[in-house]
Design a protein around this motif. Sequence first.
Motif, PDB file in Angstrom:
ATOM      1  N   GLN A 164      -7.253   2.916  10.356  1.00 51.29           N
ATOM      2  CA  GLN A 164      -6.999   2.421  11.713  1.00 51.29           C
ATOM      3  C   GLN A 164      -5.501   2.364  12.006  1.00 51.29           C
ATOM      4  OE1 GLN A 164      -9.000   1.727  14.300  1.00 51.29           O
ATOM      5  NE2 GLN A 164     -10.745   2.466  13.113  1.00 51.29           N
ATOM      6  N   LEU A 165      -4.723   1.885  11.055  1.00 48.55           N
ATOM      7  CA  LEU A 165      -3.276   1.821  11.251  1.00 48.55           C
ATOM      8  C   LEU A 165      -2.696   3.223  11.405  1.00 48.55           C
ATOM      9  CD1 LEU A 165      -0.764   0.113  11.469  1.00 48.55           C
ATOM     10  CD2 LEU A 165      -0.634   0.107   8.975  1.00 48.55           C
ATOM     11  N   ARG A 166      -3.195   4.152  10.616  1.00 54.67           N
ATOM     12  CA  ARG A 166      -2.750   5.545  10.703  1.00 54.67           C
ATOM     13  C   ARG A 166      -3.062   6.135  12.076  1.00 54.67           C
ATOM     14  NH1 ARG A 166      -5.689  10.091   7.250  1.00 54.67           N
ATOM     15  NH2 ARG A 166      -4.483  11.893   7.884  1.00 54.67           N
ATOM     16  N   LEU A 167      -4.263   5.870  12.603  1.00 54.25           N
ATOM     17  CA  LEU A 167      -4.638   6.367  13.923  1.00 54.25           C
ATOM     18  C   LEU A 167      -3.712   5.801  15.001  1.00 54.25           C
ATOM     19  CD1 LEU A 167      -8.516   6.123  13.573  1.00 54.25           C
ATOM     20  CD2 LEU A 167      -7.162   8.226  13.695  1.00 54.25           C
ATOM     21  N   HIS A 168      -3.464   4.505  14.942  1.00 52.75           N
ATOM     22  CA  HIS A 168      -2.554   3.886  15.924  1.00 52.75           C
ATOM     23  C   HIS A 168      -1.146   4.473  15.805  1.00 52.75           C
ATOM     24  CE1 HIS A 168      -5.001   0.794  17.843  1.00 52.75           C
ATOM     25  NE2 HIS A 168      -5.613   0.677  16.677  1.00 52.75           N
ATOM     26  N   ALA A 169      -0.702   4.686  14.592  1.00 54.46           N
ATOM     27  CA  ALA A 169       0.639   5.240  14.390  1.00 54.46           C
ATOM     28  C   ALA A 169       0.733   6.663  14.935  1.00 54.46           C
ATOM     29  CB  ALA A 169       0.995   5.211  12.904  1.00 54.46           C
ATOM     30  N   LEU A 170      -0.284   7.477  14.713  1.00 55.27           N
ATOM     31  CA  LEU A 170      -0.268   8.844  15.236  1.00 55.27           C
ATOM     32  C   LEU A 170      -0.277   8.857  16.761  1.00 55.27           C
ATOM     33  CD1 LEU A 170      -2.669  10.508  12.675  1.00 55.27           C
ATOM     34  CD2 LEU A 170      -0.279  11.158  13.065  1.00 55.27           C
ATOM     35  N   GLU A 171      -1.068   7.975  17.376  1.00 58.61           N
ATOM     36  CA  GLU A 171      -1.079   7.892  18.836  1.00 58.61           C
ATOM     37  C   GLU A 171       0.273   7.434  19.372  1.00 58.61           C
ATOM     38  OE1 GLU A 171      -5.832   6.851  19.263  1.00 58.61           O
ATOM     39  OE2 GLU A 171      -4.367   5.247  19.537  1.00 58.61           O
ATOM     40  N   SER A 172       0.854   6.447  18.713  1.00 60.41           N
ATOM     41  CA  SER A 172       2.166   5.946  19.112  1.00 60.41           C
ATOM     42  C   SER A 172       3.239   7.023  18.949  1.00 60.41           C
ATOM     43  CB  SER A 172       2.503   4.710  18.273  1.00 60.41           C
ATOM     44  OG  SER A 172       3.744   4.184  18.634  1.00 60.41           O
ATOM     45  N   LEU A 173       3.183   7.734  17.834  1.00 62.78           N
ATOM     46  CA  LEU A 173       4.124   8.822  17.595  1.00 62.78           C
ATOM     47  C   LEU A 173       3.979   9.896  18.667  1.00 62.78           C
ATOM     48  CD1 LEU A 173       6.233  10.208  15.793  1.00 62.78           C
ATOM     49  CD2 LEU A 173       4.315  11.147  14.460  1.00 62.78           C
ATOM     50  N   SER A 174       2.753  10.251  19.004  1.00 62.06           N
ATOM     51  CA  SER A 174       2.516  11.253  20.035  1.00 62.06           C
ATOM     52  C   SER A 174       3.132  10.828  21.366  1.00 62.06           C
ATOM     53  CB  SER A 174       1.017  11.512  20.194  1.00 62.06           C
ATOM     54  OG  SER A 174       0.796  12.467  21.202  1.00 62.06           O
ATOM     55  N   GLY A 207       0.789  -1.211   0.000  1.00 62.33           N
ATOM     56  CA  GLY A 207       0.000   0.000   0.000  1.00 62.33           C
ATOM     57  C   GLY A 207       0.824   1.265   0.000  1.00 62.33           C
ATOM     58  N   GLY A 208       2.091   1.142  -0.301  1.00 63.59           N
ATOM     59  CA  GLY A 208       2.874   2.336  -0.489  1.00 63.59           C
ATOM     60  C   GLY A 208       3.511   2.869   0.771  1.00 63.59           C
ATOM     61  N   GLY A 209       4.046   4.080   0.615  1.00 66.24           N
ATOM     62  CA  GLY A 209       4.824   4.704   1.669  1.00 66.24           C
ATOM     63  C   GLY A 209       4.067   4.949   2.949  1.00 66.24           C
ATOM     64  N   GLY A 210       2.791   5.344   2.855  1.00 66.75           N
ATOM     65  CA  GLY A 210       2.020   5.627   4.063  1.00 66.75           C
ATOM     66  C   GLY A 210       1.884   4.418   4.957  1.00 66.75           C
ATOM     67  N   LEU A 211       1.616   3.271   4.371  1.00 74.82           N
ATOM     68  CA  LEU A 211       1.476   2.036   5.144  1.00 74.82           C
ATOM     69  C   LEU A 211       2.813   1.642   5.770  1.00 74.82           C
ATOM     70  CD1 LEU A 211      -0.107  -0.380   6.142  1.00 74.82           C
ATOM     71  CD2 LEU A 211       0.304  -1.472   3.943  1.00 74.82           C
ATOM     72  N   ARG A 212       3.868   1.695   4.982  1.00 75.29           N
ATOM     73  CA  ARG A 212       5.195   1.350   5.528  1.00 75.29           C
ATOM     74  C   ARG A 212       5.578   2.294   6.658  1.00 75.29           C
ATOM     75  NH1 ARG A 212       6.048   0.331   0.098  1.00 75.29           N
ATOM     76  NH2 ARG A 212       6.920   2.407  -0.260  1.00 75.29           N
ATOM     77  N   THR A 213       5.296   3.571   6.487  1.00 78.41           N
ATOM     78  CA  THR A 213       5.605   4.546   7.531  1.00 78.41           C
ATOM     79  C   THR A 213       4.805   4.251   8.792  1.00 78.41           C
ATOM     80  OG1 THR A 213       6.112   6.246   5.904  1.00 78.41           O
ATOM     81  CG2 THR A 213       5.570   6.997   8.121  1.00 78.41           C
ATOM     82  N   ALA A 214       3.507   4.000   8.650  1.00 74.65           N
ATOM     83  CA  ALA A 214       2.657   3.714   9.816  1.00 74.65           C
ATOM     84  C   ALA A 214       3.134   2.469  10.540  1.00 74.65           C
ATOM     85  CB  ALA A 214       1.204   3.569   9.384  1.00 74.65           C
ATOM     86  N   LEU A 215       3.440   1.423   9.806  1.00 72.97           N
ATOM     87  CA  LEU A 215       3.922   0.188  10.434  1.00 72.97           C
ATOM     88  C   LEU A 215       5.247   0.423  11.149  1.00 72.97           C
ATOM     89  CD1 LEU A 215       3.052  -2.421   7.672  1.00 72.97           C
ATOM     90  CD2 LEU A 215       2.054  -2.286   9.961  1.00 72.97           C
ATOM     91  N   ARG A 216       6.121   1.206  10.546  1.00 68.94           N
ATOM     92  CA  ARG A 216       7.424   1.491  11.168  1.00 68.94           C
ATOM     93  C   ARG A 216       7.236   2.262  12.474  1.00 68.94           C
ATOM     94  NH1 ARG A 216       9.567   3.176   6.880  1.00 68.94           N
ATOM     95  NH2 ARG A 216       9.345   5.415   7.182  1.00 68.94           N
ATOM     96  N   VAL A 217       6.297   3.203  12.495  1.00 64.36           N
ATOM     97  CA  VAL A 217       6.065   3.991  13.707  1.00 64.36           C
ATOM     98  C   VAL A 217       5.456   3.124  14.800  1.00 64.36           C
ATOM     99  CG1 VAL A 217       4.705   5.879  14.698  1.00 64.36           C
ATOM    100  CG2 VAL A 217       5.890   6.198  12.529  1.00 64.36           C
ATOM    101  N   VAL A 218       4.475   2.298  14.447  1.00 64.37           N
ATOM    102  CA  VAL A 218       3.823   1.440  15.436  1.00 64.37           C
ATOM    103  C   VAL A 218       4.799   0.423  16.004  1.00 64.37           C
ATOM    104  CG1 VAL A 218       2.036  -0.314  15.750  1.00 64.37           C
ATOM    105  CG2 VAL A 218       1.510   1.773  14.503  1.00 64.37           C
ATOM    106  N   ASP A 219       5.689  -0.109  15.167  1.00 63.18           N
ATOM    107  CA  ASP A 219       6.621  -1.147  15.600  1.00 63.18           C
ATOM    108  C   ASP A 219       7.939  -0.616  16.149  1.00 63.18           C
ATOM    109  OD1 ASP A 219       4.868  -3.151  14.937  1.00 63.18           O
ATOM    110  OD2 ASP A 219       5.726  -3.490  12.954  1.00 63.18           O
ATOM    111  N   ALA A 220       8.182   0.679  16.021  1.00 64.25           N
ATOM    112  CA  ALA A 220       9.482   1.247  16.396  1.00 64.25           C
ATOM    113  C   ALA A 220       9.712   1.171  17.897  1.00 64.25           C
ATOM    114  CB  ALA A 220       9.574   2.705  15.937  1.00 64.25           C
TER     115      ALA A 220
END
Length: 146
Positions: free
Chosen positions: A55-65, A6-19
């Motif tokens: 949903q992945l984007r929301l989780h990633a933003l919360e994790s990033l915050s 799904g491109g860069g956005g998905l990879r970025t979100a997964l990287r943030v959630v898993d970081a």
Amino acid sequence: MGPGEGGGGLRTALRVVDADGDAGDDPSLGLLFAGDLLPGWDDEWTLFERERLRQLRLHALESLSARLTSSGRHALALDAALTCVSIEPLRESAHRAVVAVHLAEHNAVEAVSQYGAFRRLVRAELGLEPSARFTAMLPPGAVGGC
């Protein structure tokens, strides 16, 4: 698209959630603040993928915050949390992220104000109260006036 695609956005979100470390300097983080997948398309597969990515984007933003708050980067943490609230205004965990940033900055009044706004919203829209977990974040006695 299958899982993990799904491109860069998905990879970025997964990287943030898993970081494990600080992802706050990653230049691709801007993708988390972009819009929905294929807006205006109503094909069945796009509806599912759009919601999955949302949903992945929301989780990633919360994790990033949370990570940015932990590292003392409060302005960026608040921006991530408020972006999450703007995407899904009824999402309690997004509002908790905003309150967590305010509390980390020792801005109890702003934290209580955010809690009160969420409380009024979920009462009006759903007839519900914020969770005990959310209420427990605030200073004792602060909830009474909300």
